[in-house]
Write an enzyme that holds these catalytic residues in place. Structure first.
Site, short mmCIF file in Angstrom:
data_model
loop_
_atom_site.label_atom_id
_atom_site.label_comp_id
_atom_site.label_asym_id
_atom_site.label_seq_id
_atom_site.Cartn_x
_atom_site.Cartn_y
_atom_site.Cartn_z
N ASP A 173 0.83 -1.21 0.00
CA ASP A 173 0.00 0.00 0.00
C ASP A 173 0.87 1.27 0.00
OD1 ASP A 173 -2.36 -1.55 0.06
OD2 ASP A 173 -2.08 -1.85 2.22
N HIS A 200 -5.70 -3.66 5.24
CA HIS A 200 -5.30 -3.91 3.85
C HIS A 200 -6.49 -4.42 3.05
CE1 HIS A 200 -2.97 -4.88 0.34
NE2 HIS A 200 -3.43 -6.12 0.37
P1 NAD Z 1 -1.12 -18.26 -6.12
O1 NAD Z 1 -2.35 -19.08 -6.25
O2 NAD Z 1 -0.36 -17.94 -7.35
O3 NAD Z 1 -0.11 -18.95 -5.11
C1 NAD Z 1 -0.51 -19.44 -3.88
C2 NAD Z 1 0.35 -20.63 -3.54
O4 NAD Z 1 -0.04 -21.11 -2.26
C3 NAD Z 1 0.20 -21.81 -4.53
O5 NAD Z 1 1.46 -22.20 -5.01
C4 NAD Z 1 -0.43 -22.89 -3.67
O6 NAD Z 1 -0.02 -24.20 -4.03
C5 NAD Z 1 0.06 -22.51 -2.29
N1 NAD Z 1 -0.71 -23.09 -1.20
C6 NAD Z 1 -2.04 -23.24 -1.08
N2 NAD Z 1 -2.35 -23.83 0.09
C7 NAD Z 1 -1.17 -24.06 0.72
C8 NAD Z 1 -0.82 -24.65 1.95
N3 NAD Z 1 -1.75 -25.14 2.78
N4 NAD Z 1 0.47 -24.70 2.29
C9 NAD Z 1 1.42 -24.21 1.45
N5 NAD Z 1 1.16 -23.65 0.27
C10 NAD Z 1 -0.13 -23.59 -0.09
O7 NAD Z 1 -1.54 -16.91 -5.37
P2 NAD Z 1 -0.67 -15.56 -5.21
O8 NAD Z 1 -0.95 -14.68 -6.33
O9 NAD Z 1 0.73 -15.94 -4.90
O10 NAD Z 1 -1.37 -14.91 -3.91
C11 NAD Z 1 -1.26 -15.53 -2.66
C12 NAD Z 1 -2.05 -14.77 -1.61
O11 NAD Z 1 -1.47 -13.47 -1.40
C13 NAD Z 1 -3.50 -14.48 -1.98
O12 NAD Z 1 -4.32 -14.72 -0.87
C14 NAD Z 1 -3.51 -13.02 -2.34
O13 NAD Z 1 -4.76 -12.43 -2.17
C15 NAD Z 1 -2.49 -12.49 -1.37
N6 NAD Z 1 -1.91 -11.18 -1.70
C16 NAD Z 1 -1.68 -10.32 -0.69
C17 NAD Z 1 -1.11 -9.08 -0.92
C18 NAD Z 1 -0.83 -8.14 0.22
O14 NAD Z 1 -0.58 -6.96 -0.04
N7 NAD Z 1 -0.82 -8.56 1.45
C19 NAD Z 1 -0.77 -8.72 -2.23
C20 NAD Z 1 -1.01 -9.62 -3.25
C21 NAD Z 1 -1.59 -10.86 -2.98
C1 LMR Z 2 -3.21 -6.30 -3.46
O1 LMR Z 2 -3.36 -5.29 -2.77
O2 LMR Z 2 -2.75 -6.24 -4.62
C2 LMR Z 2 -3.50 -7.64 -2.87
O3 LMR Z 2 -4.14 -7.54 -1.65
C3 LMR Z 2 -4.21 -8.57 -3.81
C4 LMR Z 2 -5.62 -8.17 -4.10
O4 LMR Z 2 -6.50 -9.03 -3.97
O5 LMR Z 2 -5.86 -7.04 -4.51
#
Ligand code: NAD
Ligand code: LMR
Length: 340
Positions: A173, A200
């Site tokens: 953010d 967030h």
């Molecule tokens: P993705 O689906 O590409 O990757 C997620 C990974 O988690 C996969 O490889 C999957 O196999 C693994 N996984 C699922 N369950 C699991 C478990 N029990 N143990 C270990 N690994 C496991 O998703 P992504 O794009 O990498 O996003 C992941 C998360 O991050 C989402 O929830 C997304 O919303 C979040 N996110 C948060 C922010 C933030 O600012 N905090 C930003 C972007 C994304």
């Molecule tokens: C973001 O801020 O990009 C992440 O929290 C992923 C989302 O779902 O927007």
């Protein structure tokens, strides 16, 4: 007696490894995902990381084999998706980063991810509470406003909760805010330091432009909205293929580096984070994102929100309403569905 000695020994080892010898084990849970892979690469490039442990329910060893060929000094190990593999990945870890969980598709809110991600994060938190209760936990999996309270409840249930070591990663953010401002003002984003507080997700993300070099921007509704809903911009552009991964990997690597720098003795390390915070506890809100000074023991100092203008006051009011519900949802989930 034996247990007390063991804890003392573990504490000594941590102090010796994380600070004096500057050895740091970092574990990524969800390492084969959209965020996990570039994050693992960035952590491999970080000289503060000496041991990188990569775990995923699929593909952890493959990502580890790939990343391990990068010619920096750290060792990289991929772990099998078994309880034993998870426990080994976590054992002795100084920092555990959790991007495991499903991402959004267009039309979804982060809260729509709750039903899937709550149990994933609960179970990984349980494994961390058992294998590395003293580690710093950095939660990326959404909805962060609920997954962080879930982790706290799991740690509390096992008697190992340390509020100073639990962080919801909100770095993206502030990264976005500084970038979006620089686009408007024609400045270098590295010179923009925008405070973003709250949580967030949507209206819980509150940028405080009145405290920046550009106080005029707090009345720029379009900009405020862009910071609050920047994630949606990426989700829409990816058109069903997920949400922010590359910018998030950068933000996650930055937060991990900040925690390690502070652990290794650097002073004045300040990052924003969603943490167990006293700032709004009197309103029943136990977690809040604000600027945090980090130290060898995790959270060292929590900065107050500070002066805000009338527009930001309104944003904060809306933020607190949603935040309270999001936090309560996480707490209730663990009460109704405790980790087994
Ligand atoms: P993705 O689906 O590409 O990757 C997620 C990974 O988690 C996969 O490889 C999957 O196999 C693994 N996984 C699922 N369950 C699991 C478990 N029990 N143990 C270990 N690994 C496991 O998703 P992504 O794009 O990498 O996003 C992941 C998360 O991050 C989402 O929830 C997304 O919303 C979040 N996110 C948060 C922010 C933030 O600012 N905090 C930003 C972007 C994304
Ligand atoms: C973001 O801020 O990009 C992440 O929290 C992923 C989302 O779902 O927007």
């Amino acid at each position: 007696m034996f247990a007390a000695r063991a804890v003392f020994a573990a504490g000594q080892r941590r102090a010796f490894s994380a600070s004096a010898r500057n050895l740091s084990k970092v574990t990524v849970l969800g390492a084969a995902g959209g965020i996990g892979q570039p994050l693992s690469l960035l952590l491999k490039m970080n000289p503060r990381v000496t041991e990188l442990a990569l775990y995923d329910i699929r593909g952890g060893p493959g990502v580890a084999a790939d990343v391990s060929h990068v010619n920096t000094k750290s060792t990289v190990t991929g772990y099998e998706p078994t309880p034993e593999g998870l426990a080994s990945a976590l054992k002795g870890s100084d920092v555990v980063v959790i991007p495991a969980g499903v991402p959004r598709k267009p039309g979804m809110t982060r809260d729509d991810l709750f039903n899937t991600n709550a149990s994933i994060v609960r179970d990984l938190a349980k494994a961390a509470a058992e294998s590395c209760p003293e580690a710093n936990l950095l939660i990326i999996a959404n909805p962060v406003n609920s997954t962080v309270p879930i982790c706290a409840e799991v740690f509390k249930a096992r008697g190992v909760y340390n509020p100073k070591r639990l962080f919801g990663v909100t770095t993206l953010d502030v990264v976005r805010a500084s970038r979006f401002v620089s686009e408007i003002k024609g400045t270098d984003p590295k010179d923009e330091n925008i405070t973003v507080v709250g949580g967030h997700s949507g209206v819980t993300i509150v940028p405080l432009f009145s405290q920046s070099k550009h106080p005029d921007l707090s009345s720029n509704d379009k900009l405020v909205n862009r910071v609050q809903f920047g994630g949606d911009e990426v989700v829409k552009a990816k058109d069903g293929a997920g949400s922010a991964t590359l910018s998030m990997a950068m933000a996650g690597a930055r937060m991990t580096d900040a925690v390690l720098r502070a652990a290794q003795g650097e002073k004045g390390v300040v990052e924003p984070s969603f943490i167990d915070s006293p700032l709004y506890k009197d309103q029943g809100i136990d977690f809040f994102a604000s600027k945090v000074e980090l130290g060898p023991n995790g959270v060292e100092k929590i900065f107050p929100v500070g002066d805000v203008d009338a527009a930001e006051e309104k944003l904060l009011e809306a933020c607190l309403v949603d935040l309270k519900k999001n936090i309560a949802k996480g707490v209730s989930f663990v009460a109704a569905n405790p980790a087994k």
